[in-house]
Design a protein around this motif. Structure first.
Motif, PDB file in Angstrom:
ATOM      1  N   HIS A 251      -7.515  13.580  24.512  1.00  0.00           N
ATOM      2  CA  HIS A 251      -7.892  14.431  23.290  1.00  0.00           C
ATOM      3  C   HIS A 251      -6.757  13.819  22.341  1.00  0.00           C
ATOM      4  O   HIS A 251      -6.699  14.633  21.227  1.00  0.00           O
ATOM      5  N   ASP A 252      -5.990  12.697  22.478  1.00  0.00           N
ATOM      6  CA  ASP A 252      -4.926  12.519  21.508  1.00  0.00           C
ATOM      7  C   ASP A 252      -5.898  11.432  20.688  1.00  0.00           C
ATOM      8  O   ASP A 252      -6.210  10.518  20.954  1.00  0.00           O
ATOM      9  N   GLU A 253      -5.978  11.883  19.424  1.00  0.00           N
ATOM     10  CA  GLU A 253      -6.753  11.205  18.314  1.00  0.00           C
ATOM     11  C   GLU A 253      -6.001   9.738  18.075  1.00  0.00           C
ATOM     12  O   GLU A 253      -7.026   8.757  17.726  1.00  0.00           O
ATOM     13  N   ASP A 254      -5.017   9.793  17.939  1.00  0.00           N
ATOM     14  CA  ASP A 254      -3.969   8.642  17.765  1.00  0.00           C
ATOM     15  C   ASP A 254      -4.336   7.545  18.711  1.00  0.00           C
ATOM     16  O   ASP A 254      -4.749   6.315  18.284  1.00  0.00           O
ATOM     17  N   CYS A 255      -4.311   7.826  19.736  1.00  0.00           N
ATOM     18  CA  CYS A 255      -4.697   7.072  21.062  1.00  0.00           C
ATOM     19  C   CYS A 255      -5.827   6.512  20.998  1.00  0.00           C
ATOM     20  O   CYS A 255      -6.477   5.549  21.234  1.00  0.00           O
ATOM     21  N   GLN A 256      -6.954   7.391  20.960  1.00  0.00           N
ATOM     22  CA  GLN A 256      -8.222   7.028  20.822  1.00  0.00           C
ATOM     23  C   GLN A 256      -8.670   6.232  19.741  1.00  0.00           C
ATOM     24  O   GLN A 256      -9.284   5.092  20.026  1.00  0.00           O
ATOM     25  N   MET A 257      -8.272   6.472  18.401  1.00  0.00           N
ATOM     26  CA  MET A 257      -8.662   5.452  17.621  1.00  0.00           C
ATOM     27  C   MET A 257      -7.919   4.167  17.700  1.00  0.00           C
ATOM     28  O   MET A 257      -8.481   3.143  17.150  1.00  0.00           O
ATOM     29  N   MET A 258      -6.753   4.019  18.248  1.00  0.00           N
ATOM     30  CA  MET A 258      -6.019   2.658  18.061  1.00  0.00           C
ATOM     31  C   MET A 258      -6.754   1.748  19.371  1.00  0.00           C
ATOM     32  O   MET A 258      -6.579   0.542  19.203  1.00  0.00           O
TER      33      MET A 258
ATOM     34  N   MET B 190       0.905  -1.195  -0.093  1.00  0.00           N
ATOM     35  CA  MET B 190       0.090   0.020   0.022  1.00  0.00           C
ATOM     36  C   MET B 190       0.914   1.479  -0.074  1.00  0.00           C
ATOM     37  O   MET B 190       0.215   2.313   0.019  1.00  0.00           O
ATOM     38  N   CYS B 191       1.946   0.938   0.021  1.00  0.00           N
ATOM     39  CA  CYS B 191       2.980   2.347   0.175  1.00  0.00           C
ATOM     40  C   CYS B 191       2.706   3.119   1.377  1.00  0.00           C
ATOM     41  O   CYS B 191       2.837   4.345   1.108  1.00  0.00           O
ATOM     42  N   TRP B 192       2.745   2.506   2.410  1.00  0.00           N
ATOM     43  CA  TRP B 192       2.239   3.263   3.827  1.00  0.00           C
ATOM     44  C   TRP B 192       3.602   3.283   4.500  1.00  0.00           C
ATOM     45  O   TRP B 192       4.632   2.952   4.308  1.00  0.00           O
ATOM     46  N   ASP B 193       3.360   3.875   5.747  1.00  0.00           N
ATOM     47  CA  ASP B 193       4.283   4.227   6.536  1.00  0.00           C
ATOM     48  C   ASP B 193       4.342   3.480   7.870  1.00  0.00           C
ATOM     49  O   ASP B 193       3.304   2.934   8.125  1.00  0.00           O
ATOM     50  N   PHE B 194       5.478   3.426   8.725  1.00  0.00           N
ATOM     51  CA  PHE B 194       5.207   2.455   9.960  1.00  0.00           C
ATOM     52  C   PHE B 194       3.893   3.138  10.752  1.00  0.00           C
ATOM     53  O   PHE B 194       3.154   2.228  11.716  1.00  0.00           O
ATOM     54  N   GLN B 195       3.921   4.239  10.957  1.00  0.00           N
ATOM     55  CA  GLN B 195       2.712   4.847  11.790  1.00  0.00           C
ATOM     56  C   GLN B 195       1.395   4.327  11.259  1.00  0.00           C
ATOM     57  O   GLN B 195       0.445   4.220  11.810  1.00  0.00           O
ATOM     58  N   ASP B 196       1.293   4.020   9.983  1.00  0.00           N
ATOM     59  CA  ASP B 196       0.054   3.348   9.304  1.00  0.00           C
ATOM     60  C   ASP B 196      -0.333   2.030   9.703  1.00  0.00           C
ATOM     61  O   ASP B 196      -1.422   1.413   9.545  1.00  0.00           O
ATOM     62  N   ILE B 197       0.715   1.153  10.386  1.00  0.00           N
ATOM     63  CA  ILE B 197       0.538  -0.089  10.428  1.00  0.00           C
ATOM     64  C   ILE B 197       0.966  -0.627  12.041  1.00  0.00           C
ATOM     65  O   ILE B 197       0.595  -1.466  12.725  1.00  0.00           O
ATOM     66  N   ALA B 198       1.105   0.597  12.934  1.00  0.00           N
ATOM     67  CA  ALA B 198       1.090   0.330  14.489  1.00  0.00           C
ATOM     68  C   ALA B 198      -0.188  -0.138  14.859  1.00  0.00           C
ATOM     69  O   ALA B 198      -1.143   0.196  14.588  1.00  0.00           O
ATOM     70  N   TYR B 199      -0.186  -0.970  15.899  1.00  0.00           N
ATOM     71  CA  TYR B 199      -1.283  -1.745  16.405  1.00  0.00           C
ATOM     72  C   TYR B 199      -1.306  -2.104  17.600  1.00  0.00           C
ATOM     73  O   TYR B 199      -0.173  -2.198  18.288  1.00  0.00           O
TER      74      TYR B 199
ATOM     75  N   MET C 217       7.985   1.091  17.355  1.00  0.00           N
ATOM     76  CA  MET C 217       6.755   1.758  17.393  1.00  0.00           C
ATOM     77  C   MET C 217       5.441   1.340  18.178  1.00  0.00           C
ATOM     78  O   MET C 217       4.957   2.081  18.812  1.00  0.00           O
ATOM     79  N   ASN C 218       5.369  -0.021  18.380  1.00  0.00           N
ATOM     80  CA  ASN C 218       3.958  -0.445  18.902  1.00  0.00           C
ATOM     81  C   ASN C 218       4.392  -0.203  20.489  1.00  0.00           C
ATOM     82  O   ASN C 218       3.165   0.215  21.280  1.00  0.00           O
ATOM     83  N   LYS C 219       5.395  -0.466  20.831  1.00  0.00           N
ATOM     84  CA  LYS C 219       5.912  -0.244  22.368  1.00  0.00           C
ATOM     85  C   LYS C 219       5.998   1.216  22.714  1.00  0.00           C
ATOM     86  O   LYS C 219       5.207   1.748  23.852  1.00  0.00           O
ATOM     87  N   MET C 220       6.195   2.426  21.682  1.00  0.00           N
ATOM     88  CA  MET C 220       6.206   3.706  22.056  1.00  0.00           C
ATOM     89  C   MET C 220       4.810   4.279  22.188  1.00  0.00           C
ATOM     90  O   MET C 220       4.347   4.835  22.915  1.00  0.00           O
ATOM     91  N   MET C 221       4.010   3.588  21.346  1.00  0.00           N
ATOM     92  CA  MET C 221       2.433   3.934  21.342  1.00  0.00           C
ATOM     93  C   MET C 221       1.894   3.363  22.568  1.00  0.00           C
ATOM     94  O   MET C 221       1.091   3.887  23.073  1.00  0.00           O
ATOM     95  N   LYS C 222       2.152   2.280  23.067  1.00  0.00           N
ATOM     96  CA  LYS C 222       1.506   1.607  24.188  1.00  0.00           C
ATOM     97  C   LYS C 222       1.975   2.497  25.598  1.00  0.00           C
ATOM     98  O   LYS C 222       1.140   2.794  26.160  1.00  0.00           O
ATOM     99  N   ASP C 223       3.091   3.027  25.509  1.00  0.00           N
ATOM    100  CA  ASP C 223       3.926   3.598  26.594  1.00  0.00           C
ATOM    101  C   ASP C 223       3.169   5.182  26.448  1.00  0.00           C
ATOM    102  O   ASP C 223       2.831   5.414  27.584  1.00  0.00           O
ATOM    103  N   ARG C 224       2.910   5.756  25.521  1.00  0.00           N
ATOM    104  CA  ARG C 224       2.174   6.906  25.199  1.00  0.00           C
ATOM    105  C   ARG C 224       0.851   6.896  25.604  1.00  0.00           C
ATOM    106  O   ARG C 224       0.163   7.884  26.200  1.00  0.00           O
TER     107      ARG C 224
END
Length: 265
Positions: A231-238, A122-131, A193-200
């Motif tokens: 109010h962090d949209e990335d965290c709320q969506m994930m 899909m020509c995505w970046d890592f932030q597009d597949i963090a989960y 990146m997954n670990k970074m998002m979990k910590d965040r």
């Protein structure tokens, strides 16, 4: 996995752009069937536990709208009609057709590697597949299954077993073409990146959240977010669970096609 119409790709292609990519995911039939039997509570429908069902599955199984997933559920979801589940030639023909209809068949057991291949496609970046791992049963709700039981599951779900074995081979062909060392590096980046998002984002993992649907008696894990990411949209969506996320996507699609007149779900 939504059911892929028995007519195949045509119905999707009629409403999607010509350059759309078609992707699906499959899972080892052994663990898949245990999960299905437990999650859909077939022990109540059939009156026997999993091991009892596998002693003579043909005695219990009756194909109908409520029980179609009690045999070869992946092939069924991918469009194989019920009457063809026991027809080896039709199963082989369907697997070959799937191989031409999908650009990528992902593997649950190798989810990170699958996402790297999806990113490439899909020509995505890592932030597009963090989960975050969502909708998983807690360890207390996962039943231990012996190797003998696994063999019986795969024999009963012989079509799904054939499907899985075929795409397991083609999956690793894709990994080899991608580059095995490159894959290891990219998986490591994704895990970082997954670990970074979990910590965040995540405060703690919780089970049986009353706002998260789960079958009676089945503990399902979800996440409690940190107050700081309200109010962090990335965290709320994930961290959004399956049903609310599905409703969100549908609402976005309706808004795209109907504008301000989109019906509210």
């Amino acid at each position: 996995m939504n059911r892929f119409s028995g007519t195949g790709k045509e119905s999707f292609a009629s409403v999607l752009p010509a350059d759309s990519a078609y992707v699906t995911i499959i899972r080892d039939p052994g663990t898949m069937f245990e999960s299905t039997y437990t999650y859909l509570q077939y022990q109540h429908r059939y009156g026997v536990p999993l091991t009892g069902f596998l002693e003579n599955p043909s005695r219990y199984y009756e194909p109908n709208g409520g029980k179609n997933h009690a045999k070869d559920s992946m092939l069924y979801d991918l469009g194989l009609e019920e009457q063809f589940k026991t027809n080896a030639a039709e199963v082989d023909r369907k697997i070959q057709r799937i191989s031409t209809e999908f650009d990528l068949v992902m593997m649950t057991e190798h989810f990170s590697e699958s996402l790297i291949l999806l990113k490439e496609l899909m020509c995505w970046d890592f932030q597009d597949i963090a989960y975050f791992k969502m909708n998983a049963r807690s360890p207390s709700s996962v039943k231990s299954v012996s190797e003998e039981t696994m063999k019986k599951i795969r024999k009963w779900n012989d079509g799904d077993t054939k499907l899985y074995n075929y795409f397991n081979r083609t999956f690793w062909d894709k990994v080899h073409a991608f580059g095995e060392e490159r894959m290891r590096r990219e998986v490591a980046k994704l895990e970082e990146m997954n670990k970074m998002m979990k910590d965040r984002c995540i405060d703690k993992v919780i089970t049986n959240d009353q706002h998260v649907w789960h079958p009676s008696g089945i503990a399902v894990e979800s996440f409690k977010l940190k107050p700081s990411v309200e109010h962090d949209e990335d965290c709320q969506m994930m961290a959004k669970t399956e049903l609310p996320f599905t409703a969100y996507v549908r609402q976005r699609q309706l808004a795209k096609y109907f504008g301000h007149k989109a019906p509210v779900l």
